[in-house]
Every structure is written in C-alpha cells, then in structure tokens.
Design an enzyme around this catalytic site. Structure first.
Site, PDB file in Angstrom:
ATOM      1  N   ASP A 189       0.862  -1.181   0.000  1.00 57.70           N
ATOM      2  CA  ASP A 189       0.000   0.000   0.000  1.00 57.70           C
ATOM      3  C   ASP A 189       0.906   1.241   0.000  1.00 57.70           C
ATOM      4  O   ASP A 189       1.799   1.364   0.851  1.00 57.70           O
ATOM      5  CB  ASP A 189      -0.912   0.003   1.232  1.00 57.70           C
ATOM      6  CG  ASP A 189      -1.984   1.081   1.147  1.00 57.70           C
ATOM      7  OD1 ASP A 189      -3.037   0.798   0.548  1.00 57.70           O
ATOM      8  OD2 ASP A 189      -1.754   2.191   1.654  1.00 57.70           O
ATOM      9  N   GLU A 233      -4.566   2.290  -4.591  1.00 55.46           N
ATOM     10  CA  GLU A 233      -3.106   2.299  -4.456  1.00 55.46           C
ATOM     11  C   GLU A 233      -2.592   1.007  -3.844  1.00 55.46           C
ATOM     12  O   GLU A 233      -1.445   0.937  -3.387  1.00 55.46           O
ATOM     13  CB  GLU A 233      -2.664   3.493  -3.597  1.00 55.46           C
ATOM     14  CG  GLU A 233      -2.983   3.389  -2.111  1.00 55.46           C
ATOM     15  CD  GLU A 233      -4.398   3.820  -1.726  1.00 55.46           C
ATOM     16  OE1 GLU A 233      -4.625   4.090  -0.541  1.00 55.46           O
ATOM     17  OE2 GLU A 233      -5.256   3.890  -2.633  1.00 55.46           O
TER      18      GLU A 233
END
Length: 320
Positions: A189, A233
């Site tokens: 992440d 993301e």
C-alpha cells in the site's frame, strides 16, 4: 540395345555377302544404307573413353566397307570385328550390371539404415510429444492459459487485475498443497496516497501508480511470481515456492526500490518521497487455512506495518 544394333549390322553384312556371291552385279547400296544407319546409331551412342578407343578401330573398317572397292573376304574380316564388338559390349554390360548391382546393394543398405535412423528419430520425437502431452502440467499454467491477457490485465498499470487475482488466490492453497510449496501472499500500500493525490492531483497520482507497478513487475518477474493491482493504491503479489528468509530479502529490496524512485511526496508524514508499506503471510502446504483468513492475516500485517511507522514490512508465517 548396342548388341542388337551390332547383330543387325552383322546380318546385313552376311546378306550382302550372299548377294555378292549369288549375283555378279549385286546392288550394294540398300545394304550400305542399312549398315550406315545402324552403325551411325550405334557409334553415336554414349561410350566411355576405353570403349570409344575400341569402337574407333572398327569404325574405320566399317566406313571403308561401304564402298564398291571392298572384296567379299574383307567383309568376313569386318564381321569378325563386329562379333568382337558384340563380345566386348557383353563384357561391358556384365561389368556395368555388376557395378549397378553393387551400387544398388549399397544404396539399399544406405536407405535401410537411413530408414532405421528416421524411424528411431521419429519414435523419439513422437515419444517426446506424447510425454509432453500426458505430462501433468501444474495448475498455474492451466490457469494462465485459461484466461486471455486482455481480460486479466489492469488497463492502467498493466498488472494482473483483481479478477485474475481472485482466480489465482482461490487456487493458491490447492496449488501449494499439490506441489508441497510454501507460498507467500504479499500486500503493498502506497503510504499517504490520498494526501499525494490531494497535493499533486490525480493525473500525477496515476503516474505514480504506474511507476510503482512497473517497479514491482520488474522485480517480481520470475516463474511462479504474480503481481496484481488489488484496487486503488493497493497491490498484491503471490510468490509460489518461497521461504521466509528469501521473502524478507525481497521485501527489504522492495522498500528500498520504491524509495529510490525519488518520487516527491512533500506531504508524507514519514519521508519526502513516495514509500510503501507491506504485509505478508506465508502459507505452509497442507495447513488448510482458508483464503479469506489468509487475506485477512496479510491485511492485518499491512496494518501493523503502518502502525509501526510505515515504509516497512511485516510477515506472518502460518506454519509457526
């Protein structure tokens, strides 16, 4: 054929001798024409150097005989020469036949051994094909071939998409058990990516996503390594046949590699450049942990990495 021509010439000479003996004014021209025709055919046929030498000697006598100045006794001599040529032709034919039979025998052996070789090579080739067909292919290749690239690829990052992740991830325990492999599921992440988009805009956010995705894809590019965009993301990697020590080194490299991209992130709380947090779980073969639980454990490890300051990794081994 040469012997038949010589025999025809001999018969014409004999008929000519009979004509000369029975008629004082024998018309030789018809005999000459026939002899000349047959001799020309015979003489023009192919002959090797040695044969040509023999024929040339007789050729002079035949040419001389086709005139009215020749006596009957001389025709007898020519007939003897013709007979000599007949015997010579028979000997040559016999030698050629023996040479042909020898060459034929050699050719048969050559063809036989080549046929045997061809059969052996064909057998080996066919055996390899059959072996490759019946050989059990691992489930990863079956899955990979089952879905077309355009339907399993994320259009922006060119990584495998979430749909394909679900297919591989759902089969991950089965594949690990079947091959007795340790398998890692890793979640990535990008740190403070919302703040990055707020600061630099979504277009630059997309550029950053592509850069991070490309870095992950380049690093995890070996067989049995699969990189996915899970959404937003967040990225995922499934690594088959791996152990914990190697995984640690890989994740250390990933943290360094993303940081070394030097993508400015002035509103990050931990760095001036884009960084990434990582959570991973190692599945031990035949531990029979559900996919949902594995995903939850990896997500919890990712959360711990973020709690502990981000830009780091946390690994959980289900075998421990």
């Amino acid at each position: 054929m040469p012997v038949l021509k010589l025999h025809a010439i001999e018969e014409e000479y004999k008929d000519l001798i009979v004509c000369m003996r029975t008629h004082k004014k024998c018309n030789r021209d018809p005999y000459f024409r026939k002899i000349k025709k047959e001799w020309t055919y015979y003489n023009s046929a192919y002959k090797d150097i040695d044969e040509r030498k023999v024929v040339e000697v007789v050729n002079k006598s035949v040419s001389t005989s086709l005139t009215y100045s020749i006596k009957i006794s001389e025709y007898d001599s020519i007939i003897n020469k013709i007979n000599f040529l007949k015997e010579h032709e028979k000997k040559v034919a016999y030698k050629q036949r023996r040479a042909f039979l020898k060459e034929y025998s050699s050719m048969k052996d050559y063809l036989f051994y080549n046929m045997v070789l061809l059969i052996i090579v064909s057998f080996i080739f066919i055996s390899l094909i059959i072996y490759s067909i019946i050989k059990k292919d691992n489930q990863l290749k079956i899955l990979t071939k089952k879905y077309k690239m355009d339907s399993i690829t994320d259009s922006m990052t060119k990584l495998y998409n979430r749909m394909y992740f679900d297919k591989i991830f759902d089969n991950m325990p089965f594949i690990s058990n079947a091959n007795n492999w340790k398998t890692a599921f890793v979640m990535f992440d990008i740190d403070f990516f919302k703040q990055y988009n707020d600061t630099y805009g979504h277009d630059m956010g997309d550029v950053t996503l592509k850069a991070v995705a490309s870095n992950l894809k380049t690093y995890f590019n070996k067989e049995y390594e699969y990189v996915f965009r899970l959404g937003g993301e967040e990225f995922g990697v499934i690594l088959f046949d791996i152990d914990e020590d190697i995984l640690k080194e890989c994740l250390k490299d990933v943290n360094k590699n993303i940081e070394s991209l030097n993508i400015e992130h002035k509103n990050s709380k931990i760095s001036q450049v884009v960084t990434i947090s990582i959570g991973a779980v190692i599945y031990e073969p035949n531990s029979y942990i559900s996919c949902n639980k594995l995903y939850k454990i990896a997500d919890e490890c990712l959360y711990k990495s973020k709690e502990n300051g981000r830009n780091q990794f946390t690994i959980h081994n289900e075998g421990e």
